[in-house]
Design an enzyme around this catalytic site. Structure first.
Site, PDB file in Angstrom:
ATOM      1  N   HIS A 281      27.049  24.379  32.678  1.00 55.51           N
ATOM      2  CA  HIS A 281      26.154  25.522  32.875  1.00 55.51           C
ATOM      3  C   HIS A 281      26.661  26.490  33.941  1.00 55.51           C
ATOM      4  CE1 HIS A 281      22.596  23.069  31.060  1.00 55.51           C
ATOM      5  NE2 HIS A 281      23.382  23.595  30.135  1.00 55.51           N
TER       6      HIS A 281
ATOM      7  N   CYS B  53      33.603  44.665  40.385  1.00 53.61           N
ATOM      8  CA  CYS B  53      34.544  43.612  40.011  1.00 53.61           C
ATOM      9  C   CYS B  53      35.875  43.871  40.699  1.00 53.61           C
ATOM     10  CB  CYS B  53      34.725  43.599  38.497  1.00 53.61           C
ATOM     11  SG  CYS B  53      36.106  42.570  37.918  1.00 53.61           S
TER      12      CYS B  53
END
Length: 232
Positions: A108, A135
């Site tokens: 996950h 980013c």
């Protein structure tokens, strides 16, 4: 125990609860203060990325303040002394690694990771993330936690399937048995004639699918089981 045994272990929120990290079902905990649709889905992130980042910033701080417990350390000891142990976790915390475990499969995602929703780049998350963070690879303000949200495909499923295909013992620790695909791992293991064991605070909804179960606090039952496996 023999050297030919392959042990596949699945851990869930219950193994980290005694370290102070809450589960979805805790009353009054962090999760109870939010609607999962708002903070744990791609749609929620699209609606209000600031809210989602605030939630995961709080979870990240909570995780940094927590320490691995006896159950994490016991699994690391088992992995170090047994030739073939694979640890798969539904948890996004890093307590397995800080407890000494190696090559843990985080199906996950990882709370301490950041992901660019635009280009797919990954990097270590800072203490605080904001919706305007760029980013570092493509410069897009599309930074998100490297977490698998509801409706997204879990990570490393092929690697997990390969491990289950050759397991001789499958052990689920601290899981509710309600979240798929992990809830189906016991059926996959049994279909390949592996033995199956549930270690949990209390029987899960899928307890009857396991060959056997042991119940109580993870910090007690996991070290006891590991000592038995290792012949201590």
């Amino acid at each position: 125990m023999t050297a030919s045994e392959r042990i596949v272990i699945l851990t869930g929120a219950g193994i980290s609860a005694e370290s102070g990290l809450g589960t979805f079902r805790d009353v009054g905990g962090l999760w109870s203060q939010y609607d999962l649709a708002d903070v744990a889905t791609p749609e929620g992130f699209a609606r209000d990325p600031g809210l989602v980042h605030a939630f995961y910033n709080a979870r990240r701080q909570n995780c940094r303040e927590a320490e691995p417990n006896a159950a994490h350390h016991a699994l690391a000891r088992l992995q170090a002394k047994h030739p073939d142990v694979v640890i798969v976790t539904q948890n996004v915390d890093d307590l397995h690694e800080r407890g000494g475990a190696q090559a843990v499969i985080h199906m996950h995602g990882e709370l301490m990771g950041a992901l660019c929703a635009q280009c797919g780049a990954r990097w270590s998350a800072p203490d605080r993330m904001e919706a305007t963070d760029a980013c570092p690879k493509c410069g897009s303000p599309a930074t998100r936690p490297d977490i698998v949200w509801f409706g997204e495909i879990p990570y490393q499923m092929r690697r997990i399937e390969d491990a289950l295909a050759t397991a001789t013992l499958f052990v689920a620790i601290g899981t509710s048995g309600e979240v798929y695909p992990a809830a189906g791992f016991v059926q996959d293991a049994r279909a390949r004639e592996a033995q199956t064991l549930e270690l949990n605070l209390e029987p899960s909804g899928g307890a009857n699918q396991f060959h056997s179960g042991r119940y109580g606090p993870a910090t007690e039952i996991v070290p006891a089981w590991v000592a038995e496996i290792l012949g201590d």
